[in-house]
Design a protein around this motif. Structure first.
Motif, PDB file in Angstrom:
ATOM      1  N   GLN A 242      35.708 -23.517 -40.238  1.00  0.00           N
ATOM      2  CA  GLN A 242      37.021 -24.119 -40.495  1.00  0.00           C
ATOM      3  C   GLN A 242      38.088 -23.042 -40.559  1.00  0.00           C
ATOM      4  N   ILE A 243      39.203 -23.294 -39.845  1.00  0.00           N
ATOM      5  CA  ILE A 243      40.301 -22.343 -39.829  1.00  0.00           C
ATOM      6  C   ILE A 243      41.575 -22.909 -40.460  1.00  0.00           C
ATOM      7  N   GLY A 244      41.612 -24.221 -40.682  1.00  0.00           N
ATOM      8  CA  GLY A 244      42.800 -24.830 -41.277  1.00  0.00           C
ATOM      9  C   GLY A 244      42.655 -26.339 -41.351  1.00  0.00           C
ATOM     10  N   LYS A 245      43.800 -27.019 -41.525  1.00  0.00           N
ATOM     11  CA  LYS A 245      43.811 -28.479 -41.623  1.00  0.00           C
ATOM     12  C   LYS A 245      44.952 -29.045 -40.763  1.00  0.00           C
ATOM     13  N   ILE A 246      44.824 -30.331 -40.429  1.00  0.00           N
ATOM     14  CA  ILE A 246      45.872 -31.015 -39.670  1.00  0.00           C
ATOM     15  C   ILE A 246      47.135 -31.101 -40.524  1.00  0.00           C
ATOM     16  N   GLY A 247      48.287 -30.730 -39.913  1.00  0.00           N
ATOM     17  CA  GLY A 247      49.557 -30.790 -40.627  1.00  0.00           C
ATOM     18  C   GLY A 247      50.634 -31.492 -39.808  1.00  0.00           C
ATOM     19  N   GLU A 248      51.886 -31.241 -40.176  1.00  0.00           N
ATOM     20  CA  GLU A 248      53.036 -31.812 -39.469  1.00  0.00           C
ATOM     21  C   GLU A 248      54.075 -30.715 -39.233  1.00  0.00           C
ATOM     22  N   SER A 249      53.640 -29.543 -38.808  1.00  0.00           N
ATOM     23  CA  SER A 249      54.543 -28.401 -38.689  1.00  0.00           C
ATOM     24  C   SER A 249      55.156 -28.247 -37.304  1.00  0.00           C
ATOM     25  N   ALA A 250      54.695 -29.022 -36.310  1.00  0.00           N
ATOM     26  CA  ALA A 250      55.209 -28.888 -34.938  1.00  0.00           C
ATOM     27  C   ALA A 250      56.473 -29.718 -34.770  1.00  0.00           C
ATOM     28  N   LYS A 251      57.631 -29.065 -34.746  1.00  0.00           N
ATOM     29  CA  LYS A 251      58.902 -29.777 -34.623  1.00  0.00           C
ATOM     30  C   LYS A 251      59.035 -30.499 -33.282  1.00  0.00           C
ATOM     31  N   PHE A 252      58.426 -29.938 -32.234  1.00  0.00           N
ATOM     32  CA  PHE A 252      58.560 -30.520 -30.906  1.00  0.00           C
ATOM     33  C   PHE A 252      57.547 -31.637 -30.647  1.00  0.00           C
ATOM     34  N   GLU A 253      56.659 -31.930 -31.636  1.00  0.00           N
ATOM     35  CA  GLU A 253      55.661 -32.975 -31.423  1.00  0.00           C
ATOM     36  C   GLU A 253      55.526 -33.882 -32.644  1.00  0.00           C
ATOM     37  N   VAL A 254      56.555 -33.916 -33.489  1.00  0.00           N
ATOM     38  CA  VAL A 254      56.483 -34.712 -34.709  1.00  0.00           C
ATOM     39  C   VAL A 254      56.417 -36.201 -34.391  1.00  0.00           C
ATOM     40  N   GLY A 255      56.981 -36.620 -33.249  1.00  0.00           N
ATOM     41  CA  GLY A 255      56.973 -38.033 -32.882  1.00  0.00           C
ATOM     42  C   GLY A 255      55.620 -38.546 -32.450  1.00  0.00           C
ATOM     43  N   GLU A 256      54.672 -37.647 -32.158  1.00  0.00           N
ATOM     44  CA  GLU A 256      53.341 -38.065 -31.715  1.00  0.00           C
ATOM     45  C   GLU A 256      52.400 -38.399 -32.877  1.00  0.00           C
ATOM     46  N   GLY A 257      52.835 -38.195 -34.103  1.00  0.00           N
ATOM     47  CA  GLY A 257      51.989 -38.485 -35.251  1.00  0.00           C
ATOM     48  C   GLY A 257      51.053 -37.328 -35.567  1.00  0.00           C
ATOM     49  N   PRO A 258      50.227 -37.458 -36.620  1.00  0.00           N
ATOM     50  CA  PRO A 258      49.307 -36.374 -36.995  1.00  0.00           C
ATOM     51  C   PRO A 258      48.324 -36.065 -35.865  1.00  0.00           C
ATOM     52  N   HIS A 259      48.204 -34.802 -35.503  1.00  0.00           N
ATOM     53  CA  HIS A 259      47.305 -34.405 -34.414  1.00  0.00           C
ATOM     54  C   HIS A 259      47.146 -32.886 -34.411  1.00  0.00           C
ATOM     55  N   LEU A 260      46.179 -32.421 -33.616  1.00  0.00           N
ATOM     56  CA  LEU A 260      46.003 -30.990 -33.364  1.00  0.00           C
ATOM     57  C   LEU A 260      46.452 -30.700 -31.942  1.00  0.00           C
ATOM     58  N   HIS A 261      47.355 -29.724 -31.802  1.00  0.00           N
ATOM     59  CA  HIS A 261      47.721 -29.237 -30.467  1.00  0.00           C
ATOM     60  C   HIS A 261      46.774 -28.090 -30.143  1.00  0.00           C
ATOM     61  N   PHE A 262      45.929 -28.277 -29.106  1.00  0.00           N
ATOM     62  CA  PHE A 262      44.883 -27.304 -28.776  1.00  0.00           C
ATOM     63  C   PHE A 262      45.072 -26.795 -27.346  1.00  0.00           C
ATOM     64  N   GLU A 263      45.003 -25.459 -27.188  1.00  0.00           N
ATOM     65  CA  GLU A 263      45.146 -24.851 -25.870  1.00  0.00           C
ATOM     66  C   GLU A 263      43.967 -23.934 -25.574  1.00  0.00           C
ATOM     67  N   LEU A 264      43.616 -23.852 -24.277  1.00  0.00           N
ATOM     68  CA  LEU A 264      42.587 -22.936 -23.789  1.00  0.00           C
ATOM     69  C   LEU A 264      43.186 -22.119 -22.658  1.00  0.00           C
ATOM     70  N   LEU A 265      43.040 -20.790 -22.721  1.00  0.00           N
ATOM     71  CA  LEU A 265      43.571 -19.903 -21.689  1.00  0.00           C
ATOM     72  C   LEU A 265      42.445 -19.031 -21.141  1.00  0.00           C
ATOM     73  N   GLU A 266      42.451 -18.850 -19.826  1.00  0.00           N
ATOM     74  CA  GLU A 266      41.506 -17.966 -19.157  1.00  0.00           C
ATOM     75  C   GLU A 266      42.290 -16.834 -18.514  1.00  0.00           C
TER      76      GLU A 266
END
Length: 278
Positions: A242-266
């Motif tokens: 565990q690295i953290g918890k779901i929050g509401e800190s993303a100002k650009f995605e607050v309208g999408e409701g509680p969620h995790l924004h996850f990215e993968l880069l190669e």
């Protein structure tokens, strides 16, 4: 002219009610106008403040262009090292064909030749070992298919869209999306999708509290976390930790409701992580 007291009293008895009613209506109307104007000013100030935050956030980005340039430079250096080794091997083969060794040699010539060949082979082996070590270091997970643990249980509410547009409920416009949004509940644990080292913990102006974990050429980013971050920079993380918890800190995605924004880069390039979830 004298005013008859009885007539004055009789006048107010008949007209007084309407005068009071008129004055009350005037007071109520004036109050409403004042309150409305005051609320409109506050709404305009709030709108301006939100627009300034959005404009400020737009000016800063993940810095994908810089990361991509760095990854391409590293790849070119690896290719150049491989090319040097191949050229050295070709030159050695060519020299042997053009200058065949005599059938017999005296003992001094044999010793000298043996020393030179040993020195050349040692240099080539050193370069090859160095290059192989670099390649292994930069691609710890490249020898096998990358398998990611899903950081949270939930449905994909906004898909990966690097080369196309998706509609943002928060911004009310069509835009690109360099990760996936996984719906969840506030306070739900967020787990690391792979082993790696925590390279960065910070608050992004657009995506909020963010943790970056890297392993070789692969990099994972976890955003829209709560304020309680359990991972620390330079910490070694194992898959499922565990690295953290779901929050509401993303100002650009607050309208999408509680969620995790996850990215993968190669190698610094965003890729769709869905195919790597198992």
């Amino acid at each position: 002219m004298r005013i008859n007291r009885e007539n004055l009293i009789r006048f107010f008895d008949r007209k007084g009610f309407y005068i009071v009613l008129f004055l009350s209506v005037v007071v109520i109307a004036a109050t409403s106008v004042y309150v409305t104007n005051n609320n409109l000013k506050k709404l305009e100030e709030l709108r301006k403040a939100q627009q300034e935050e959005i404009n400020s956030a737009i000016e800063s980005d993940w810095g994908y262009e810089e990361e991509l340039a760095q990854a391409q430079e590293e790849k070119e250096q690896q290719n150049n090292s491989t090319a040097v080794i191949s050229q050295q091997q070709e030159n050695n083969v060519s020299d042997k064909k053009e200058n065949p060794q005599p059938a017999t040699k005296n003992s001094d010539e044999v010793k000298s030749s043996g020393k030179n060949d040993s020195l050349t082979n040692s240099k080539v082996a050193t370069v090859m070992a160095s290059t192989t070590s670099t390649i292994k270091k930069d691609s710890n997970l490249s020898s096998t298919m990358l398998v990611l643990l899903k950081p949270v249980n939930g449905d994909i509410i906004l898909e990966f869209a690097k080369d196309k547009l998706v509609f943002s409920k928060t911004l009310q416009e069509w835009t690109t999306h360099k990760g996936v949004d996984i719906g969840s509940n506030l306070g739900e644990p967020v787990l690391s999708a792979m082993d790696g080292i925590v390279t960065k913990v910070y608050k992004d102006p657009k995506l909020g509290n963010t943790v970056v974990i890297k392993n070789g050429k692969w990099e994972t980013r976890y955003a829209n976390l709560g304020d309680e971050i359990l991972a620390k920079e330079q910490e070694k993380i194992v898959r499922g930790q565990q690295i953290g918890k779901i929050g509401e800190s993303a100002k650009f995605e607050v309208g999408e409701g509680p969620h995790l924004h996850f990215e993968l880069l190669e190698n610094g390039i965003p890729v769709d992580p869905i195919a790597y979830f198992k």
